[in-house]
Write a protein that holds these residues in place. Structure first.
Motif, PDB file in Angstrom:
ATOM      1  N   ARG A  79      -4.505   2.076  -6.518  1.00  0.00           N
ATOM      2  CA  ARG A  79      -5.676   2.954  -6.417  1.00  0.00           C
ATOM      3  C   ARG A  79      -6.836   2.512  -7.321  1.00  0.00           C
ATOM      4  O   ARG A  79      -7.969   2.404  -6.832  1.00  0.00           O
ATOM      5  CB  ARG A  79      -5.275   4.394  -6.733  1.00  0.00           C
ATOM      6  CG  ARG A  79      -6.376   5.416  -6.381  1.00  0.00           C
ATOM      7  CD  ARG A  79      -5.881   6.841  -6.535  1.00  0.00           C
ATOM      8  NE  ARG A  79      -4.736   7.097  -5.691  1.00  0.00           N
ATOM      9  CZ  ARG A  79      -3.520   7.418  -6.148  1.00  0.00           C
ATOM     10  NH1 ARG A  79      -3.301   7.494  -7.446  1.00  0.00           N
ATOM     11  NH2 ARG A  79      -2.535   7.651  -5.306  1.00  0.00           N
ATOM     12  N   PRO A  90       1.111   2.923  -4.405  1.00  0.00           N
ATOM     13  CA  PRO A  90      -0.217   3.557  -4.284  1.00  0.00           C
ATOM     14  C   PRO A  90      -0.883   3.821  -5.628  1.00  0.00           C
ATOM     15  O   PRO A  90      -2.097   3.626  -5.762  1.00  0.00           O
ATOM     16  CB  PRO A  90       0.085   4.865  -3.531  1.00  0.00           C
ATOM     17  CG  PRO A  90       1.532   5.132  -3.788  1.00  0.00           C
ATOM     18  CD  PRO A  90       2.180   3.775  -3.850  1.00  0.00           C
ATOM     19  N   GLU A 133     -10.520   1.245  -5.933  1.00  0.00           N
ATOM     20  CA  GLU A 133     -11.758   1.932  -6.304  1.00  0.00           C
ATOM     21  C   GLU A 133     -12.731   0.975  -6.990  1.00  0.00           C
ATOM     22  O   GLU A 133     -13.948   1.054  -6.782  1.00  0.00           O
ATOM     23  CB  GLU A 133     -11.448   3.122  -7.208  1.00  0.00           C
ATOM     24  CG  GLU A 133     -10.756   4.257  -6.485  1.00  0.00           C
ATOM     25  CD  GLU A 133     -11.524   4.680  -5.236  1.00  0.00           C
ATOM     26  OE1 GLU A 133     -12.753   4.858  -5.324  1.00  0.00           O
ATOM     27  OE2 GLU A 133     -10.890   4.800  -4.161  1.00  0.00           O
ATOM     28  N   TYR A 193       0.833  -1.214   0.000  1.00  0.00           N
ATOM     29  CA  TYR A 193       0.000   0.000   0.000  1.00  0.00           C
ATOM     30  C   TYR A 193       0.858   1.251   0.000  1.00  0.00           C
ATOM     31  O   TYR A 193       0.524   2.256  -0.654  1.00  0.00           O
ATOM     32  CB  TYR A 193      -0.909  -0.023   1.226  1.00  0.00           C
ATOM     33  CG  TYR A 193      -1.939   1.081   1.243  1.00  0.00           C
ATOM     34  CD1 TYR A 193      -3.070   1.013   0.436  1.00  0.00           C
ATOM     35  CD2 TYR A 193      -1.773   2.194   2.064  1.00  0.00           C
ATOM     36  CE1 TYR A 193      -4.016   2.023   0.449  1.00  0.00           C
ATOM     37  CE2 TYR A 193      -2.710   3.217   2.083  1.00  0.00           C
ATOM     38  CZ  TYR A 193      -3.831   3.120   1.272  1.00  0.00           C
ATOM     39  OH  TYR A 193      -4.770   4.130   1.284  1.00  0.00           O
TER      40      TYR A 193
END
Length: 210
Positions: A199, A195, A203, A191
């Protein structure tokens, strides 16, 4: 390097796979029918690992899978180092104290030597402590509903969704210990290090859950 998402086998995983169908993270139906445990998704470079729920947090904590979806009940029983990113909301169940039909709560809890069968040892111990009670816990991992019927325990603590399994085994709920739902978790290292790559996957999982 591929991004791996840990997906639990069983009811929670089945619901997640159904929610992902038609999304960027949809899995190949033909691959899901096979015996392979590593399944590609529609998103390039993203694959799913199909794992037993109890093992899933370890795969994420060790960084094998960057992301995972697991029930909060499993997380509560395993104090592993993962990041909890979101409550995805689906797969809701309640953790309940259940006993044979006709049993009353006050009579059960007043027994001098109470035996409770469960695989949720930490959650049960915490609830007993909050109630000021003590009990002998009988660890079981499957077919817990049998324990009161065959005299192995006075009652059980287990997840309840519809209650149909309890009814089929002549059991009733006497108290609710808490509620559970699917949680999105991440490996801390992945993480923090990737990133931008994670992401869109995060999402997509959030949208599918909502």
């Amino acid at each position: 390097m591929s991004i791996l998402i840990a997906i639990p086998k069983g009811r929670l995983g089945d619901e997640l796979i159904e929610r992902l169908a038609g999304t960027d993270l949809a899995m190949d139906p033909a691959a899901l029918k096979g015996r392979g445990l590593r399944v590609p998704t529609a998103m390039r470079g993203v694959e799913a690992l199909l794992l037993k729920g109890a093992d899933l947090p370890r795969y994420v904590a060790e960084g094998v899978a960057a992301l995972g979806v697991v029930g909060s009940d499993t997380l509560d029983e395993q104090p592993v180092e993962v990041l909890e990113l979101a409550d995805l909301g689906f797969g809701a169940c309640r953790l309940a104290l259940c006993a044979r039909a006709g049993t009353e709560l006050h009579g059960l809890l007043a027994r001098p030597h109470l035996r409770l069968a469960t695989k949720y040892l930490r959650a049960t111990e915490a609830w007993l402590a909050r109630q000021g009670l003590t009990a002998e816990l009988v660890p079981l991992t499957s077919s817990v509903e049998l324990a009161p019927l065959v005299g192995l325990a006075d009652a059980i603590v287990d997840l309840v969704q519809s209650g149909s399994t309890l009814k089929a085994n002549d059991l009733v709920e006497l108290a609710t210990l808490g509620s559970t739902s699917a949680r999105l978790i991440a490996a801390r290292g992945a993480y923090l290090a990737r990133p931008a790559e994670l992401r869109p996957v995060i999402e997509a999982l959030r949208r599918a859950a909502g």
